[in-house]
Write a protein that holds these residues in place. Structure first.
Motif, PDB file in Angstrom:
ATOM      1  N   SER A  94      11.158  -3.882   5.550  1.00  0.00           N
ATOM      2  CA  SER A  94      10.054  -4.135   4.775  1.00  0.00           C
ATOM      3  C   SER A  94       9.058  -5.220   5.396  1.00  0.00           C
ATOM      4  O   SER A  94       9.265  -5.378   6.449  1.00  0.00           O
ATOM      5  N   LEU A 133       2.382  -6.350  -1.037  1.00  0.00           N
ATOM      6  CA  LEU A 133       2.998  -5.283  -0.372  1.00  0.00           C
ATOM      7  C   LEU A 133       4.356  -5.809   0.516  1.00  0.00           C
ATOM      8  O   LEU A 133       4.952  -5.134   1.165  1.00  0.00           O
ATOM      9  N   THR A 135       7.278  -6.309  -0.433  1.00  0.00           N
ATOM     10  CA  THR A 135       8.740  -5.477  -0.670  1.00  0.00           C
ATOM     11  C   THR A 135       8.730  -4.225  -0.031  1.00  0.00           C
ATOM     12  O   THR A 135       9.527  -3.442   0.020  1.00  0.00           O
ATOM     13  N   ARG A 136       7.649  -3.570   0.275  1.00  0.00           N
ATOM     14  CA  ARG A 136       7.340  -2.398   0.610  1.00  0.00           C
ATOM     15  C   ARG A 136       7.867  -2.025   2.038  1.00  0.00           C
ATOM     16  O   ARG A 136       7.791  -3.042   3.034  1.00  0.00           O
ATOM     17  N   LEU A 137       8.337  -0.873   2.480  1.00  0.00           N
ATOM     18  CA  LEU A 137       8.778  -0.750   3.954  1.00  0.00           C
ATOM     19  C   LEU A 137       7.540  -0.241   4.797  1.00  0.00           C
ATOM     20  O   LEU A 137       6.429   0.217   4.226  1.00  0.00           O
ATOM     21  N   CYS A 138       7.687  -0.689   5.950  1.00  0.00           N
ATOM     22  CA  CYS A 138       6.529  -0.559   6.963  1.00  0.00           C
ATOM     23  C   CYS A 138       5.972   0.832   6.877  1.00  0.00           C
ATOM     24  O   CYS A 138       4.773   1.333   7.164  1.00  0.00           O
ATOM     25  N   GLU A 140       5.989   2.907   4.496  1.00  0.00           N
ATOM     26  CA  GLU A 140       5.333   3.142   3.116  1.00  0.00           C
ATOM     27  C   GLU A 140       3.967   2.771   3.146  1.00  0.00           C
ATOM     28  O   GLU A 140       3.187   2.880   1.980  1.00  0.00           O
ATOM     29  N   VAL A 141       3.273   2.087   4.175  1.00  0.00           N
ATOM     30  CA  VAL A 141       2.036   1.615   4.103  1.00  0.00           C
ATOM     31  C   VAL A 141       0.858   2.224   4.999  1.00  0.00           C
ATOM     32  O   VAL A 141       1.635   3.083   5.833  1.00  0.00           O
ATOM     33  N   GLN A 145      -3.113  -1.561   6.334  1.00  0.00           N
ATOM     34  CA  GLN A 145      -2.105  -2.403   5.935  1.00  0.00           C
ATOM     35  C   GLN A 145      -1.132  -2.774   6.932  1.00  0.00           C
ATOM     36  O   GLN A 145      -0.618  -4.052   7.193  1.00  0.00           O
TER      37      GLN A 145
END
Length: 263
Positions: A94, A133, A135-138, A140-141, A145
């Motif tokens: 994340s 962002l 909690t988003r996975l790397c 997924e950005v 970002q």
């Protein structure tokens, strides 16, 4: 905070020198840009300056102490490094978990991040504008970002100097502007920054000092408005360069353009 390179040179065995007689002293106030064509050794310079690879001649110093004499833990508490953003090592992490790795120099070797460390992660994510962002996975950005997350990771160490290797490369216009604005804001708050860039306009926009690194010969260093001339940039890139001020409804801007073959 002062970082200095004295007569820095680098060459691979059996090849012509990549860097020759690099000299500069940056006081850590505002932004310093390093500008040059592809293959000029800008990334090599950053890595050697930070002690990640050795200069083959010359030396670099932090606060008048040779970089290789610093204990790594102490050095990386003072200097934050943002390499060119690459995904593989962080894809399954994340954003927050990746950023907290920047706290490694501030916590014990076998300790886990505590409440203070996670509070700092929240703060630096807010500073670069991507707290939403966390909690988003790397994976997924977007590239922009992820670049901001890499800056946040370096900021998590609470450094006095931030060194960034082409932070705006491979980004669209909007994300280039976002990254540059973050760097400018951090510098205005007292954090020194050194940035490698391919974009002369960016160097003019944000830099107090500039180092021009040619493919061969000695670099030029000084105040940006003195160093960044049409003649110097024409010599640097081997193409005719023009610099023009633009008065637009949104404000005054300076544009740098390559206009044709060198005469």
């Amino acid at each position: 905070m002062q970082i200095e390179v004295r007569h820095g040179g680098f060459s691979y065995p059996g090849f012509s020198p990549v860097l020759t007689d690099v000299n500069f002293s940056f006081d850590g106030i505002g932004v310093m840009s390093i500008l040059g064509p592809n293959g000029a050794g800008k990334t090599t310079l950053l890595r050697a300056m930070l002690g990640l690879i050795p200069f083959t001649s010359g030396e670099s110093l932090l606060n008048e102490k040779r970089v290789h004499e610093w204990k790594p833990r102490d050095f990386w508490r003072m200097v934050g490094y943002v390499p060119q953003a690459k995904m593989p090592g962080f894809a399954a992490m994340s954003i927050a978990d990746m950023v907290v790795l920047g706290r490694s120099t501030r916590i014990g070797a076998f300790a886990l991040p505590g409440r203070k460390d996670w509070a700092i992660v929240d703060r630096v994510l807010e500073e670069v504008g991507i707290s939403h962002l966390s909690t988003r996975l790397c994976s997924e950005v977007s590239g922009g970002q992820l670049q901001l997350a890499m800056i946040a990771r370096a900021l998590a160490a609470e450094p006095q100097l931030l060194v960034l290797d082409e932070p705006e490369s491979n980004l669209d216009f909007k994300n280039q502007m976002v990254v540059l604005n973050v760097i400018k804001r951090l510098a205005s708050q007292g954090l020194g920054a050194i940035i490698n860039t391919h974009f002369p306009t960016h160097a003019l926009e944000i830099s107090r000092k500039t180092l021009l690194v040619p493919r061969s010969g000695s670099p030029l260093y000084g105040d940006t408005e003195v160093i960044m001339t049409e003649d110097n940039l024409t010599d640097l890139f081997d193409v005719q360069v023009r610099i023009r001020d633009l008065n637009l409804p949104e404000g005054n801007y300076t544009s740098v353009a390559a206009v044709g073959p060198r005469h």
